[in-house]
Design an enzyme around this catalytic site. Sequence first.
Site, PDB file in Angstrom:
ATOM      1  N   LYS A   1       0.886  -1.228  -0.141  1.00 42.88           N
ATOM      2  CA  LYS A   1      -0.091  -0.013  -0.028  1.00 42.88           C
ATOM      3  C   LYS A   1       0.985   1.283  -0.046  1.00 42.88           C
ATOM      4  O   LYS A   1       0.593   2.110  -0.817  1.00 42.88           O
ATOM      5  CB  LYS A   1      -0.869  -0.142   1.293  1.00 42.88           C
ATOM      6  N   ASN A   2       1.973   1.163   1.027  1.00 41.62           N
ATOM      7  CA  ASN A   2       2.720   2.571   0.910  1.00 41.62           C
ATOM      8  C   ASN A   2       3.327   2.928  -0.231  1.00 41.62           C
ATOM      9  O   ASN A   2       3.618   4.201  -0.442  1.00 41.62           O
ATOM     10  CB  ASN A   2       3.243   2.567   2.454  1.00 41.62           C
TER      11      ASN A   2
ATOM     12  N   ARG B   1      -3.838  11.032   4.280  1.00 46.90           N
ATOM     13  CA  ARG B   1      -2.676  11.897   4.538  1.00 46.90           C
ATOM     14  C   ARG B   1      -1.714  11.611   3.202  1.00 46.90           C
ATOM     15  O   ARG B   1      -0.943  12.747   2.916  1.00 46.90           O
ATOM     16  CB  ARG B   1      -2.097  11.313   5.785  1.00 46.90           C
TER      17      ARG B   1
ATOM     18  N   CYS C   1      -4.509  12.815  12.617  1.00 42.74           N
ATOM     19  CA  CYS C   1      -5.144  11.697  12.422  1.00 42.74           C
ATOM     20  C   CYS C   1      -5.278  10.892  13.511  1.00 42.74           C
ATOM     21  O   CYS C   1      -4.712  11.160  14.611  1.00 42.74           O
ATOM     22  CB  CYS C   1      -4.715  10.825  11.240  1.00 42.74           C
TER      23      CYS C   1
ATOM     24  N   ARG D   1       1.085  14.234  13.107  1.00 45.12           N
ATOM     25  CA  ARG D   1       1.898  14.114  11.957  1.00 45.12           C
ATOM     26  C   ARG D   1       1.874  15.443  11.113  1.00 45.12           C
ATOM     27  O   ARG D   1       1.190  15.683  10.015  1.00 45.12           O
ATOM     28  CB  ARG D   1       0.952  12.960  11.109  1.00 45.12           C
ATOM     29  N   PRO D   2       2.803  16.323  11.810  1.00 48.17           N
ATOM     30  CA  PRO D   2       2.848  17.323  10.918  1.00 48.17           C
ATOM     31  C   PRO D   2       3.772  17.282   9.544  1.00 48.17           C
ATOM     32  O   PRO D   2       4.234  16.213   9.423  1.00 48.17           O
ATOM     33  CB  PRO D   2       3.806  18.376  11.887  1.00 48.17           C
TER      34      PRO D   2
ATOM     35  N   ASP E   1       4.139  -0.040  12.280  1.00 41.01           N
ATOM     36  CA  ASP E   1       2.909  -0.535  11.586  1.00 41.01           C
ATOM     37  C   ASP E   1       2.840  -1.919  11.717  1.00 41.01           C
ATOM     38  O   ASP E   1       1.637  -2.618  11.513  1.00 41.01           O
ATOM     39  CB  ASP E   1       2.828  -0.550  10.011  1.00 41.01           C
TER      40      ASP E   1
ATOM     41  N   VAL F   1       7.321   6.220  17.324  1.00 39.65           N
ATOM     42  CA  VAL F   1       7.276   6.839  16.221  1.00 39.65           C
ATOM     43  C   VAL F   1       6.227   7.784  16.164  1.00 39.65           C
ATOM     44  O   VAL F   1       6.140   9.108  15.944  1.00 39.65           O
ATOM     45  CB  VAL F   1       7.211   5.749  14.834  1.00 39.65           C
TER      46      VAL F   1
ATOM     47  N   ARG G   1      -9.006   0.451   4.309  1.00 40.86           N
ATOM     48  CA  ARG G   1      -7.996   1.301   3.689  1.00 40.86           C
ATOM     49  C   ARG G   1      -6.572   0.640   3.382  1.00 40.86           C
ATOM     50  O   ARG G   1      -5.883   0.762   2.570  1.00 40.86           O
ATOM     51  CB  ARG G   1      -7.436   2.284   4.844  1.00 40.86           C
TER      52      ARG G   1
HETATM   53  C1  UD1 Z   1       4.734   6.529   6.666  1.00 39.36           C
HETATM   54  C2  UD1 Z   1       3.841   5.416   6.193  1.00 39.36           C
HETATM   55  C3  UD1 Z   1       2.913   4.744   7.745  1.00 39.36           C
HETATM   56  C4  UD1 Z   1       4.228   4.293   8.768  1.00 39.36           C
HETATM   57  C5  UD1 Z   1       5.211   5.535   8.831  1.00 39.36           C
HETATM   58  C6  UD1 Z   1       6.427   5.212   9.660  1.00 39.36           C
HETATM   59  C7  UD1 Z   1       2.786   5.965   4.328  1.00 39.36           C
HETATM   60  C8  UD1 Z   1       1.643   6.219   3.384  1.00 39.36           C
HETATM   61  N1  UD1 Z   1       2.550   5.840   5.591  1.00 39.36           N
HETATM   62  O1  UD1 Z   1       3.821   7.630   7.381  1.00 39.36           O
HETATM   63  O2  UD1 Z   1       2.228   3.661   7.356  1.00 39.36           O
HETATM   64  O3  UD1 Z   1       3.510   4.356   9.879  1.00 39.36           O
HETATM   65  O4  UD1 Z   1       5.495   5.985   7.482  1.00 39.36           O
HETATM   66  O5  UD1 Z   1       7.179   3.990   9.139  1.00 39.36           O
HETATM   67  O6  UD1 Z   1       3.784   5.652   3.733  1.00 39.36           O
HETATM   68  N2  UD1 Z   1       7.005  13.950  11.176  1.00 39.36           N
HETATM   69  C9  UD1 Z   1       7.320  15.386  11.688  1.00 39.36           C
HETATM   70  N3  UD1 Z   1       7.390  16.090  10.662  1.00 39.36           N
HETATM   71  C10 UD1 Z   1       7.087  15.790   9.234  1.00 39.36           C
HETATM   72  C11 UD1 Z   1       6.989  14.593   8.963  1.00 39.36           C
HETATM   73  C12 UD1 Z   1       7.021  13.609   9.924  1.00 39.36           C
HETATM   74  O7  UD1 Z   1       7.492  15.608  13.039  1.00 39.36           O
HETATM   75  O8  UD1 Z   1       7.508  16.790   8.491  1.00 39.36           O
HETATM   76  C13 UD1 Z   1       6.924  13.100  12.392  1.00 39.36           C
HETATM   77  C14 UD1 Z   1       5.650  12.279  12.438  1.00 39.36           C
HETATM   78  O9  UD1 Z   1       4.695  13.042  13.156  1.00 39.36           O
HETATM   79  C15 UD1 Z   1       5.581  10.967  13.114  1.00 39.36           C
HETATM   80  C16 UD1 Z   1       7.457  10.630  12.679  1.00 39.36           C
HETATM   81  O10 UD1 Z   1       7.672  11.886  12.168  1.00 39.36           O
HETATM   82  O11 UD1 Z   1       5.795  11.211  14.535  1.00 39.36           O
HETATM   83  C17 UD1 Z   1       7.249   9.589  11.540  1.00 39.36           C
HETATM   84  O12 UD1 Z   1       6.327   9.877  10.407  1.00 39.36           O
HETATM   85  P1  UD1 Z   1       6.878   9.647   8.961  1.00 39.36           P
HETATM   86  O13 UD1 Z   1       8.008   8.793   8.877  1.00 39.36           O
HETATM   87  O14 UD1 Z   1       6.828  10.939   8.138  1.00 39.36           O
HETATM   88  O15 UD1 Z   1       5.565   8.754   8.389  1.00 39.36           O
HETATM   89  P2  UD1 Z   1       4.675   9.035   7.447  1.00 39.36           P
HETATM   90  O16 UD1 Z   1       5.229   9.250   6.105  1.00 39.36           O
HETATM   91  O17 UD1 Z   1       3.514   9.923   7.918  1.00 39.36           O
END
Ligand code: UD1
Length: 435
Positions: A20-21, A90, A114, A119-120, A307, A329, A399
């Site tokens: 999916k991702n 997202r 979410c 998740r900023p 996950d 995370v 989803r």
């Molecule tokens: C992706 C995956 C999700 C998985 C996650 C971590 C997709 C669609 N989703 O989510 O299934 O659980 O990776 O392996 O691929 N963060 C910030 N600022 C940012 C971006 C992220 O603070 O600009 C924080 C997030 O709030 C979170 C952490 O970093 O606490 C990890 O987020 P991130 O690795 O970006 O996960 P996603 O890409 O949202």
Amino acid sequence: MLHIWGRSPLNGHVKISGAKNAALVIMAGALLCPQECRIRNVPSLADVRRMAEILMALGISVQQQDDSLTINAQHIGQSHAPYELVSQLRASFFVVGPLLARLGIARVPLPGGCAIGARPVDLHVRGLQAMGADVQIEHGIVQACVTGSSRRLQGARIYLDYPSVGATETLMMAATLAEGETIIENAAQEPEVVDLANFCRAMGARIRGAGTNTIVILGVPSLHTTDYSIIPDRVEAGTFLVAGAITRSEISLSPVIPDHLTAVLAKLREIGAEIVAESPNHLRILPMQTCLGTDIETLPYPGFPTDMQAQFMALLTLSDGDSVITETVFENRLRHVAELNRMGADVRVKGNHAIVRGVPFLSGAPVVATDLRASAALVLAGLAAEGKTTIQGLQHLDRGYENLESKLKQLGARIQRVVADAETVDLPVLPVSLS
Ligand code: UD1
């Protein structure tokens, strides 16, 4: 809602779907290319249909045939992604990088919070600014544009404060068409990041280091058509391995890439599972005799994946010992604890730690899924519990898991979906041809 009558032994083979991702970000990545791209092994999921809707709202043609999507972004009619669609997914924020790279302008609403945390997107935004984009966030909309005569982003050296999967992917896509070299340091190393890099390379992008913590991208003026197949879903594979472990059953799965499951396989073996590799892309879990407690801390790849945290918690509720699960995370990803306790589990939460004391059995109960992986954990608990479990909130499950019930049924699970009005997912089926 889903009814599960637990304690049926499972047996047989499961075909693992595409990731999916990887599919979601690669669909957005197809925007980088002014020619038609074919993406194969795309799972049939609500999130994938939503991403297709977003691409179509940008004026891009998306056609589906079986598990293949053909995306033609020759003409991008819109640089503005609609709020109603972005707010539901997202991952739709992924279109920012490709839109900026192709058009020099993008307007995408903030994806918002979410269930699993705030998740900023600050890391995405700071990276794009380092590449010369002017990014303003006004009224909840990220407005980004590239000024200068070339309208192209500029290569930059970017250090990510955290190895965010999404930020690494956004910046890698943006950098493929930038002027000069971009270096992303402290990059995410997840297999889905590597799959995106391979897809971009298949379109002619020059990327090296994907899968390590330093990715180097040399921008090229344009990309070309490709035909690309998505990697198997490591989270779906991990979920079925836990299904085998929790029901003490023998299950085989393929296709899988065992290297993507290193942390999951190590923990399963530590708990007492025997898993054999039948061939390079085929795993078999044997009926587990005892289930020991263990400690788990979620981390960026190659650490234990967040996950898979909820599914392992379901398994450890039935272990012969105590376990501590630490979620590092996401800040709000232990909401399944209350539901597992409703089934007789003994789990206490202290901050981001869950202390799991193994119990001899779980009892079926009515429970509510709070997010995607939590819903999978409840299905697993229901498979092992005595009596009937009823799970509400299936929109989360839909989803991210393709045909979960029919795959489990094929293995011998007693499981039945009853569609209640509130849970009817109102998503159009993608037509065979749509522009
Ligand atoms: C992706 C995956 C999700 C998985 C996650 C971590 C997709 C669609 N989703 O989510 O299934 O659980 O990776 O392996 O691929 N963060 C910030 N600022 C940012 C971006 C992220 O603070 O600009 C924080 C997030 O709030 C979170 C952490 O970093 O606490 C990890 O987020 P991130 O690795 O970006 O996960 P996603 O890409 O949202």
